[in-house]
Design a protein around this motif. Structure first.
Motif, PDB file in Angstrom:
ATOM      1  N   GLN A  12       0.846  -1.184   0.000  1.00  0.00           N
ATOM      2  CA  GLN A  12       0.000   0.000   0.000  1.00  0.00           C
ATOM      3  C   GLN A  12       0.886   1.241   0.000  1.00  0.00           C
ATOM      4  O   GLN A  12       1.841   1.317   0.756  1.00  0.00           O
ATOM      5  CB  GLN A  12      -0.909   0.005   1.227  1.00  0.00           C
ATOM      6  N   ILE A  13       0.542   2.186  -0.839  1.00  0.00           N
ATOM      7  CA  ILE A  13       1.291   3.430  -0.915  1.00  0.00           C
ATOM      8  C   ILE A  13       0.436   4.530  -0.289  1.00  0.00           C
ATOM      9  O   ILE A  13      -0.715   4.708  -0.685  1.00  0.00           O
ATOM     10  CB  ILE A  13       1.656   3.773  -2.372  1.00  0.00           C
ATOM     11  N   GLU A  61      -1.428   7.927   0.568  1.00  0.00           N
ATOM     12  CA  GLU A  61      -2.037   8.861  -0.381  1.00  0.00           C
ATOM     13  C   GLU A  61      -1.115  10.027  -0.737  1.00  0.00           C
ATOM     14  O   GLU A  61      -1.058  10.442  -1.886  1.00  0.00           O
ATOM     15  CB  GLU A  61      -3.358   9.400   0.169  1.00  0.00           C
ATOM     16  N   ALA A  98       1.390   8.731  -3.181  1.00  0.00           N
ATOM     17  CA  ALA A  98       0.756   8.429  -4.467  1.00  0.00           C
ATOM     18  C   ALA A  98       0.463   9.691  -5.273  1.00  0.00           C
ATOM     19  O   ALA A  98       0.429   9.653  -6.506  1.00  0.00           O
ATOM     20  CB  ALA A  98      -0.523   7.629  -4.243  1.00  0.00           C
ATOM     21  N   ASN A 119       8.664   2.230  -4.148  1.00  0.00           N
ATOM     22  CA  ASN A 119       7.618   1.499  -4.861  1.00  0.00           C
ATOM     23  C   ASN A 119       6.830   2.418  -5.793  1.00  0.00           C
ATOM     24  O   ASN A 119       6.493   2.043  -6.915  1.00  0.00           O
ATOM     25  CB  ASN A 119       6.678   0.808  -3.874  1.00  0.00           C
ATOM     26  N   HIS A 120       6.560   3.630  -5.328  1.00  0.00           N
ATOM     27  CA  HIS A 120       5.841   4.605  -6.157  1.00  0.00           C
ATOM     28  C   HIS A 120       6.679   4.971  -7.386  1.00  0.00           C
ATOM     29  O   HIS A 120       6.156   5.003  -8.506  1.00  0.00           O
ATOM     30  CB  HIS A 120       5.502   5.839  -5.330  1.00  0.00           C
ATOM     31  N   THR A 172       6.593   2.158  -9.872  1.00  0.00           N
ATOM     32  CA  THR A 172       5.305   2.123 -10.567  1.00  0.00           C
ATOM     33  C   THR A 172       5.258   3.176 -11.668  1.00  0.00           C
ATOM     34  O   THR A 172       4.841   2.897 -12.792  1.00  0.00           O
ATOM     35  CB  THR A 172       4.147   2.341  -9.563  1.00  0.00           C
TER      36      THR A 172
END
Length: 86
Positions: free
Chosen positions: A7-8, A10, A13, A53-54, A57
């Motif tokens: 989970q990233i 908010e 993200a 991770n963001h 992506t």
């Protein structure tokens, strides 16, 4: 064991690639200095993971867009080479 994506948060993200990378670089710098208390080190390491991770992506999305651009109008691949940003 399920392989679910992490989970990233908010706020992460919502960041651009450049913003996330800049914050990640700051975190790495602080951790490398070794002067951060243990609890804070753990917290910023976890945030760094989310930022990494963001960024991954966003890079994958960009890579897919470049591949799409390289496709010919008739749908056949114009190039099968991987995108090299350098």
């Amino acid at each position: 064991m399920t392989d679910t994506p992490p989970q990233i948060p908010e706020d992460v993200a919502a960041m651009s690639f450049e913003q996330a990378l800049a914050e990640l670089e700051k975190i790495v710098g602080r951790l490398e200095q070794g002067e951060v208390p243990l609890e804070e080190s753990i917290a910023i390491y976890e945030r760094g993971e989310a930022l990494k991770n963001h960024c991954e992506t966003l890079l994958k999305r960009a890579e897919l867009r470049v591949e799409k651009i390289q496709a010919r109008a008739d749908g056949t691949a114009a190039s099968t080479e991987a995108f090299d940003p350098s």
